[in-house]
Scaffold this motif. Sequence first.
Motif, mmCIF file in Angstrom:
data_model
loop_
_atom_site.group_PDB
_atom_site.id
_atom_site.type_symbol
_atom_site.label_atom_id
_atom_site.label_comp_id
_atom_site.label_asym_id
_atom_site.label_seq_id
_atom_site.Cartn_x
_atom_site.Cartn_y
_atom_site.Cartn_z
ATOM 1 N N VAL A 359 28.989 59.678 36.968
ATOM 2 C CA VAL A 359 30.284 59.016 36.807
ATOM 3 C C VAL A 359 30.079 57.498 36.915
ATOM 4 O O VAL A 359 29.316 57.025 37.772
ATOM 5 C CB VAL A 359 31.301 59.479 37.877
ATOM 6 C CG1 VAL A 359 32.664 58.830 37.651
ATOM 7 C CG2 VAL A 359 31.427 60.996 37.878
ATOM 8 N N VAL A 360 30.782 56.749 36.061
ATOM 9 C CA VAL A 360 30.579 55.299 36.026
ATOM 10 C C VAL A 360 31.020 54.652 37.341
ATOM 11 O O VAL A 360 32.033 55.041 37.934
ATOM 12 C CB VAL A 360 31.318 54.651 34.834
ATOM 13 C CG1 VAL A 360 30.771 55.168 33.512
ATOM 14 C CG2 VAL A 360 32.812 54.901 34.910
ATOM 15 N N ASP A 361 30.238 53.680 37.768
ATOM 16 C CA ASP A 361 30.534 53.023 39.043
ATOM 17 C C ASP A 361 30.736 51.515 38.908
ATOM 18 O O ASP A 361 30.812 50.805 39.911
ATOM 19 C CB ASP A 361 29.431 53.315 40.071
ATOM 20 C CG ASP A 361 28.046 52.841 39.619
ATOM 21 O OD1 ASP A 361 27.947 52.163 38.561
ATOM 22 O OD2 ASP A 361 27.065 53.148 40.309
ATOM 23 N N ASP A 362 30.835 51.019 37.663
ATOM 24 C CA ASP A 362 31.038 49.575 37.485
ATOM 25 C C ASP A 362 32.392 49.251 36.863
ATOM 26 O O ASP A 362 32.610 48.130 36.394
ATOM 27 C CB ASP A 362 29.904 48.971 36.655
ATOM 28 C CG ASP A 362 29.757 49.599 35.267
ATOM 29 O OD1 ASP A 362 30.449 50.605 35.001
ATOM 30 O OD2 ASP A 362 28.950 49.092 34.469
ATOM 31 N N GLN A 363 33.295 50.218 36.820
ATOM 32 C CA GLN A 363 34.694 49.978 36.468
ATOM 33 C C GLN A 363 35.518 50.169 37.736
ATOM 34 O O GLN A 363 35.478 51.242 38.351
ATOM 35 C CB GLN A 363 35.180 50.953 35.392
ATOM 36 C CG GLN A 363 34.465 50.815 34.063
ATOM 37 C CD GLN A 363 34.910 51.872 33.067
ATOM 38 O OE1 GLN A 363 36.078 52.271 33.045
ATOM 39 N NE2 GLN A 363 33.989 52.347 32.233
ATOM 40 N N ILE A 364 36.271 49.123 38.118
ATOM 41 C CA ILE A 364 36.989 49.126 39.392
ATOM 42 C C ILE A 364 38.500 49.065 39.128
ATOM 43 O O ILE A 364 38.959 48.278 38.299
ATOM 44 C CB ILE A 364 36.578 47.926 40.275
ATOM 45 C CG1 ILE A 364 35.051 47.867 40.404
ATOM 46 C CG2 ILE A 364 37.253 48.015 41.639
ATOM 47 C CD1 ILE A 364 34.429 49.079 41.063
ATOM 48 N N GLY A 365 39.247 49.881 39.848
ATOM 49 C CA GLY A 365 40.699 49.866 39.679
ATOM 50 C C GLY A 365 41.391 50.747 40.690
ATOM 51 O O GLY A 365 40.817 51.087 41.734
ATOM 52 N N ARG A 366 42.613 51.115 40.374
ATOM 53 C CA ARG A 366 43.389 52.032 41.213
ATOM 54 C C ARG A 366 44.030 53.093 40.329
ATOM 55 O O ARG A 366 44.439 52.810 39.202
ATOM 56 C CB ARG A 366 44.498 51.299 41.980
ATOM 57 C CG ARG A 366 44.053 50.234 42.962
ATOM 58 C CD ARG A 366 45.249 49.800 43.802
ATOM 59 N NE ARG A 366 44.963 48.659 44.662
ATOM 60 C CZ ARG A 366 45.298 47.398 44.366
ATOM 61 N NH1 ARG A 366 45.904 47.144 43.214
ATOM 62 N NH2 ARG A 366 45.025 46.420 45.196
ATOM 63 N N LEU A 367 44.143 54.293 40.863
ATOM 64 C CA LEU A 367 44.849 55.360 40.164
ATOM 65 C C LEU A 367 46.346 55.080 40.170
ATOM 66 O O LEU A 367 46.862 54.365 41.035
ATOM 67 C CB LEU A 367 44.583 56.705 40.842
ATOM 68 C CG LEU A 367 43.137 57.197 40.891
ATOM 69 C CD1 LEU A 367 43.055 58.487 41.694
ATOM 70 C CD2 LEU A 367 42.588 57.397 39.492
ATOM 71 N N THR A 368 47.031 55.677 39.203
ATOM 72 C CA THR A 368 48.493 55.671 39.181
ATOM 73 C C THR A 368 48.941 57.097 38.907
ATOM 74 O O THR A 368 48.574 57.670 37.882
ATOM 75 C CB THR A 368 49.053 54.766 38.069
ATOM 76 O OG1 THR A 368 48.453 53.475 38.158
ATOM 77 C CG2 THR A 368 50.565 54.644 38.191
ATOM 78 N N THR A 424 28.454 51.867 33.010
ATOM 79 C CA THR A 424 29.170 52.258 31.791
ATOM 80 C C THR A 424 28.204 52.336 30.613
ATOM 81 O O THR A 424 28.275 53.270 29.795
ATOM 82 C CB THR A 424 30.288 51.242 31.489
ATOM 83 O OG1 THR A 424 31.196 51.195 32.591
ATOM 84 C CG2 THR A 424 31.050 51.627 30.239
ATOM 85 N N ASP A 425 27.277 51.373 30.508
ATOM 86 C CA ASP A 425 26.320 51.370 29.408
ATOM 87 C C ASP A 425 25.432 52.611 29.457
ATOM 88 O O ASP A 425 25.150 53.224 28.410
ATOM 89 C CB ASP A 425 25.464 50.109 29.452
ATOM 90 C CG ASP A 425 26.270 48.855 29.142
ATOM 91 O OD1 ASP A 425 27.357 48.982 28.532
ATOM 92 O OD2 ASP A 425 25.828 47.756 29.518
ATOM 93 N N GLU A 426 25.002 52.981 30.655
ATOM 94 C CA GLU A 426 24.177 54.180 30.788
ATOM 95 C C GLU A 426 24.961 55.428 30.395
ATOM 96 O O GLU A 426 24.449 56.312 29.713
ATOM 97 C CB GLU A 426 23.696 54.329 32.238
ATOM 98 C CG GLU A 426 22.649 53.342 32.683
ATOM 99 C CD GLU A 426 22.282 53.562 34.139
ATOM 100 O OE1 GLU A 426 21.267 54.233 34.399
ATOM 101 O OE2 GLU A 426 23.038 53.079 35.019
ATOM 102 N N TYR A 427 26.184 55.485 30.846
ATOM 103 C CA TYR A 427 26.993 56.688 30.617
ATOM 104 C C TYR A 427 27.188 56.947 29.124
ATOM 105 O O TYR A 427 27.128 58.089 28.664
ATOM 106 C CB TYR A 427 28.345 56.542 31.323
ATOM 107 C CG TYR A 427 29.219 57.771 31.229
ATOM 108 C CD1 TYR A 427 29.039 58.834 32.111
ATOM 109 C CD2 TYR A 427 30.196 57.883 30.244
ATOM 110 C CE1 TYR A 427 29.825 59.976 32.032
ATOM 111 C CE2 TYR A 427 30.989 59.019 30.144
ATOM 112 C CZ TYR A 427 30.801 60.063 31.048
ATOM 113 O OH TYR A 427 31.572 61.194 30.963
#
Length: 468
Positions: A359-368, A424-427
Motif C-alpha cells: 500500500v502506498v505510503d507517500d500520499q498523506i491525507g484524511r478519510l471522509t 506511489t511510483d513503485e505501486y
Amino acid sequence: MTEYGKTLAPSPTSIPGLVVWELPVHGDNRGWFKENWQREKMTAAGLPDFGPVQNNISFNDAVGTTRGIHAEPWDKFVSVAAGRIFGAWVDLREGPTFGAVFTCELDPSRAIFVPRGVGNAYQTLEPDTAYTYLVNDHWSPDASYTFLNLADETAAIAWPIPLDQAELSAKDAAHPRLADVTPVPQRTTLVLGANGQLGRALRTELGDAAHIEYVTRADLDLASPTLASARRWRDYDTIVNAAAYTAVDAAETVDGRRDAWAANVTGVAALSRVARENGITLVHVSSDYVFDGVLDRAYREDDPVCPLGVYGQTKAAGDALVSAVPRHYVVRTSWVIGDGKNFVRTMASLAERGVDPRVVDDQIGRLTFTDDLARGIHHLLSTHAPFGTYNLTSSGEPASWADIARRVFELTGHDPARVTGVSTDEYFASATAPVAPRPRNSVLDLARIGASGFDLTDQGDALARYLN
C-alpha cells in the motif's frame, strides 16, 4: 400622511421572513422622491437578494377597495406609490406559524417584504391609491396559488372599513376559510446522484420528508437540452449535487476524458445556470484532486487550484462554475469512504483472506466518511452558513494510505505488520492502463467548517465506528 426623512431600516414582524421597511422619502414644494427599491443598500441592510423579474401596479380609485388574501409561490416587495393602505398578511405556509397574522399601514415611506407563501391583502384608506409590488417570478398556469377568505374568523383581521361596506370582488369574497386552506408546501430540496454512496448517506441524513426529492441520472439528465424546463425550478430551494464522474484513472483515457468533462463540467454548467436563474442554493461536492499536493501544509479553501490530472481538472472547472452562483456551497473533501466498495472494505477483506497487501505510503491525507459528509452538508444548509467553499473531512492526525491499511488490519484483529508500505511510483510501476497522477499531500485545512459550528469527527474514531 407620508413621513419624510426616515432612515432606511428593516423591522421584522411576528411572521418569519415578513419584514417591514422604512423608506427615506425626500420632499419639497414640488412633491417628493424616494428610492423605492435599491438593491445594493437594501441587501446590505438585510433584504434577501430575491431577484425581481416583474413590477406590478394596482390602482384603486375609491377608499375601501379591498383585495386578497392571496399567497403566491414567489417573493414580493410591496410598497405604495400614492395614497395609503391598511395591509394584512397571513402565514399560509405549512409549519408552526400557519395562520399567524400581521397588520400595519403602508404609505410611500413604508414598504414590506412578503416571502413566498404568505398571504397578502390590503384595503385602501385614501382615494387614488397606487399599490406596487416587485415579484421574482412570472405568473404561470402551472404554479400553485393559495387563498384565504378576507372575513376568516380565525384570522379575525380588524379591517378599518367593515367588509360589508368595502369594495371587493366576488372571487375574493368566495375564498375558503382557514380550516379549508391547504398550506403552501416548503420549496423542494433536490438531491442528485441519489443511488451513489454519498446519495445514500444523504437519504439517511435528510430523510424522506415530502419536500426532499431524490433523483438519479435516469430521472434527470443534466445533459438534456430541456433541463431548464424539466422542473418548475422556482419551486426548488436547494440542489445538492452528489453526482459526479469519479473514475480517476479511467479519466486519463480518450473515452474517460470525454465522460469526465461531460459530467463534471458540462453538466455542472447547466445545473449552475438553473440555480443562478431561479435563486436556488447549489451544493456541489469537490475534491482534493484540484490541488497538486506540493504544499508542506494543509490546503485552505482560498489556495489556488492546480490539478495534476484530467479528473482534477474537471473538478476544478466545476468548482469555478458553481462559484459564480450567488447562493452556493462548494464542499471540498478527500478519500471518501461510504456504503459500497472502497479502500477500507478492500483492506478488511484482504486481512480476512490472509492477503498481505502493498500500500502506498507517500500520499498523506484524511478519510471522509459519507455519513459525516452528509451531516456537514445538512449543517451548512440548516444553519444558513455564509456561502462559499468549505473543506470537509474527518479531523485528527493525517495519515498515509499504508497507515490506514495497518489500522484496518489492527481493528479487525489482524497483524498490521502484514501491510508493506511502498511509494506511489513503485505501486504503479507495472500498470498497463493509464494511471492518474495523485497529489501527495491531500490534507485539507478544516478551520472554516469548524468555525461554522460543525462537530468534526476524528479520523480514528470514525474508522473504528465504520468497521464496527
